[in-house]
Design a protein around this motif. Structure first.
Motif: not given
Length: 815
Positions: A4-13, A28-29, A698-707
């Motif tokens: 099984p795959l377990k992905i934690t500790g996410f990194l950038g590109t 990759q993204i 601003s933490l008072l605003q709704p979250a944007s869409t991340m990928e």
């Protein structure tokens, strides 16, 4: 069966690394996600907070000052790349700032910048002062010898002189007293005593006098006398001769050369002279100035209320003047220079030469402020308060005059005062003084003018108000009180094309034009001596300070400036060819200065100059991803927030260096200008073609869409991953979701939930499966395939903590 795959500790590109060779949690993204915690945290959606009021014109520089009363931000913006240095005045805290990149170098403050209509800044002054063009005229008034009507000396050896007319002397004048010879009389010598008769001798018992025998056999000598009356005194001589004859008294000679006087009145003065006490003598003498004439010239400098001072004018024609003679200075400027039109000059400093054994030097006589318009007036409890159109430059105790008062509702002349004394200072523009009269609320005054006391008129105690009927100045000053030499000989204005303004050590400002670097005088941002300028091999692109050293980025090699004295600052080239491609990419990150170059983002730190992006980008991938010459950057959250344009499309990225690791994340929010509020820890920006100002993160605003898209996973054997789970912070669950039984082989449900994650699976680099998730439950993946090449992605607006994937739901229990 694959593990099984377990992905934690996410990194950038890491674009420079093949997708198959990325670290297990590399991407990759990675777009719009914070990685500081190891989770995928979406950035909040930027929120519009204000406007630059520039319409569709692109803002390239954004800056803010604070309302002193409310603390609210007032936005300043420019359509050019402007460099700003904030140097508020320590006394008034007027939020003063200096900037280049908007024509000639300029200076402004909160009041100037925000008075008027937006867009701001509405007002400013050109930095640096023009050269004085006028040459003043100095005319000497020769001192006329005065006649002494009486003179006396007391027991403390202080001589008091009374003249027949106004002596026109001041305390400190050096004079000669002439016209007094020996007093003549007769004597009688008998029984060891000599009795002398001199009309109105003015002597006192106990005085020692020199007796000069002009006839007879008695010996001349100095004797202690006893006064008999106003005309007679006697002394013991020890001579037994009986004799009569003529004599003179030398001890009362009051002639003096080079004595310094103290003025006690228009016709009286005193000086110190050792000798017998003389009650008074009416014998006529003369007083004249002492000394030889010296060559004297006069110059002036422009002056602003911020104590900015220009280079001096050409000197006046020379006059030969004995110290103490009056000199009338005319042809003085009566208003600020016409060019440049936007200057802050409000007066002049007047200087004159003072001779010394080593030559002559200019010393300050006085400051002459131009008359100032009074704009509002009020009075309460016999205290008047006025506000002026420009800084009043007064102090408590200063004398002034107001004429021409025409208040809006009070009678004309109500606030006129011939000699006023400042009792209180409210601000640079407002002061108060005692004035008996009716109380009036604050109101406009359409014609009142304020005049300044600049010196005492010759021979009087009357103030001289410059500009009130006359702009001439009378120099009758005591040379011993002239203590301030002229220091502005090299105070050149900054070059008109100055760019890249930065604050260096010791209050020195630095800027550049082409290949030449310019420095200001320490703590004098208006003075840029050309003698300090230094020229280097390459064109300068930008400057940035780090740990007391100034990094000079060029279109070739970078340079380092070291030192605190602009006269001896050292310049050393760094032999690493990392040219700077855009001055707006330069950001001081604390640990180093980061900027865009051909191979990535360069970083200068205590360890030298290297690439901040060397772990994530090669030159090929850097140019493929962004246009390096278009990169603009700003510091935020210990990360470099960058923006760029690639093929006419805007993009952004976030670069964070942590423990020798680079995190590179793309952002969907390109900006044309940005400003970081260090007091509040907030970042604001604008976008091309828009006047809207946004707040970022601003933490008072709704979250944007991340990928986030994973690396390419290669398994040892061909397998079929059949189950997966995305652990995230889902919320806003509804009763429909709570009552639904999960059936693995059912069709995708449309849940009533705003916070969702979209999961995608690629097999053999082709998209195989997409689903929308609303909770942490295990879900089925497609069957009927086998592969050793897998990729997966998540996108959405909730925090993702882990991704699990296995052959069966049961296999995920081992994760």
């Amino acid at each position: 069966m694959a593990d099984p795959l377990k992905i934690t500790g996410f990194l950038g590109t890491i674009p420079k690394v093949s997708p198959e060779l990325l670290p297990a949690t590399g991407a990759q993204i990675a777009t719009n996600c914070k990685l500081y915690s190891g989770d995928l945290v979406p950035y909040p959606t930027p929120v519009a907070v204000d406007s630059t009021e520039r319409g569709a014109t692109t803002t390239k520089t954004l800056y803010a000052v604070r309302d002193p009363s409310t603390g609210a931000l007032r936005w300043l913006s420019w359509t050019t790349d402007v460099d700003i240095v904030s140097l508020p005045d320590a006394v008034s805290d007027d939020q003063r700032f200096y900037y280049t990149g908007d024509g000639a170098p300029k200076v402004s403050n909160y009041t100037l910048a925000t008075t008027g209509a937006e867009p701001f800044p509405a007002g400013y002054y050109d930095l640096g002062l023009p050269l004085p063009a006028t040459v003043v005229t100095a005319t000497k008034s020769a001192y006329a010898e005065k006649t002494i009507s009486s003179i006396a000396r007391n027991s403390s050896n202080i001589v008091t002189v009374t003249t027949t007319t106004n002596h026109n002397l001041r305390t400190g004048s050096v004079v000669n007293i002439t016209g007094y010879g020996e007093l003549a009389g007769t004597y009688v010598q008998a029984s060891n005593f000599i009795t002398i008769t001199i009309t109105a001798h003015g002597l006192t018992t106990g005085d020692i006098v020199d007796v000069n025998i002009t006839s007879g056999a008695v010996a001349s000598g100095s004797y202690a006398i006893t006064v008999t009356d106003a005309n007679t005194f006697f002394a013991y001589t020890g001579d037994t001769n009986v004799e009569t004859g003529s004599c003179t008294i030398r001890g009362v000679d009051l002639n003096a050369t080079g004595v310094t006087i103290t003025r006690t009145g228009d016709t009286t003065f005193t000086y110190s002279s050792t000798g017998p006490t003389i009650t008074s003598t009416t014998a006529t003498g003369r007083v004249n100035l002492s000394g030889e004439p010296d060559l004297r010239t006069y110059v002036y400098t422009w002056l602003t209320p911020w104590d900015e001072e220009s280079i001096a004018s050409e000197p006046s024609a020379a006059a030969y003047v004995i110290e103490g003679e009056e000199v009338t200075v005319t042809n003085l400027p009566t208003a600020k220079p016409a060019a440049p039109t936007n200057n802050f000059v409000r007066g002049i400093n007047l200087y004159r030469t003072v001779s010394a054994t080593t030559g002559s030097e200019y010393f300050k006589l006085t400051t002459l402020w131009f008359p100032v318009r009074v704009v509002t007036v009020s009075r309460a409890s016999n205290v008047s308060t006025v506000t002026t159109a420009f800084p009043h430059n007064l102090y408590v105790g200063a004398k002034f005059r107001i004429t021409g008062s025409v208040p809006a509702t009070a009678p004309a002349g109500t606030f006129n005062i011939s000699t006023g004394t400042v009792t209180a200072i409210t601000s640079d523009y407002t002061f108060s003084f005692a004035q008996t009269g009716t109380s009036y609320a604050s109101q406009a005054d359409s014609a009142a003018n304020l005049f300044y006391d600049v010196s005492q008129l010759p021979g009087t105690s009357t103030p001289q108000y410059w500009g009130d009927g006359s702009y001439t100045f009378t120099d009758n000053f005591d040379v011993s009180l002239l203590l301030t030499p002229i220091l502005t000989d090299d105070y050149d204005a900054p070059p008109a094309g100055l760019q890249g303004l930065k604050l260096f050590s010791n209050g020195v400002l630095v800027g550049f034009v082409g290949k030449t670097i310019y420095f200001s005088e320490p703590d004098k941002p208006y003075a840029w001596p050309i003698k300090y300028s230094r020229t280097i091999e390459h064109n300068v692109v930008g400057l940035e300070l780090l740990s007391g050293r100034m990094l000079v980025m060029t279109d070739g090699f970078p340079y380092i400036l070291d030192g605190s004295d602009p006269a001896i600052i050292s310049i050393n080239r760094m032999d690493v060819l990392y040219p700077c491609l855009n001055a707006r990419s330069i950001v001081n990150m604390g640990y180093g200065v980061v900027y865009s170059t051909h191979d990535g983002m360069a970083v200068f730190s205590s360890g030298g100059l290297t690439l901040a992006t060397k772990q994530v980008h090669s030159q090929d991938t850097w140019y493929t991803s962004v246009d390096p010459a278009s990169v603009r950057g700003v510091f935020y959250g210990d990360a470099y927030f960058g923006s760029y344009t690639k093929n006419a499309v805007g993009g952004g990225f976030i670069l964070q260096l942590e423990d020798q690791k680079s995190f590179f994340v793309d952002a969907s929010y390109p900006f044309s200008s940005a400003w970081y509020d260090s007091l509040a820890g907030r970042l604001y920006y604008t976008q091309a073609g828009s006047s809207t100002i946004y707040e970022w993160d601003s933490l008072l605003q709704p979250a944007s869409t991340m990928e986030w898209k994973s690396k390419v996973f290669k398994t040892a054997d061909y397998t079929n991953y059949g189950a997966a789970r995305v652990i995230a912070d889902y919320s806003n669950l509804t009763s429909i979701w709570d009552s639904t039984t999960t059936v693995w082989n059912s069709t995708t449900q449309l849940w009533n939930n705003a916070d969702q994650i979209t999961f995608k699976l690629w097999v053999d680099k082709s998209l195989l499966f997409t689903t929308t998730l609303n909770d942490n439950s295990i879900f089925r993946l497609p069957t009927g395939y086998r592969s050793d090449t897998f990729e997966l992605s998540v996108s959405g607006n909730v925090r993702v903590r882990a991704i699990h994937m296995g052959a069966t739901p049961v296999s995920l229990m081992r994760v």
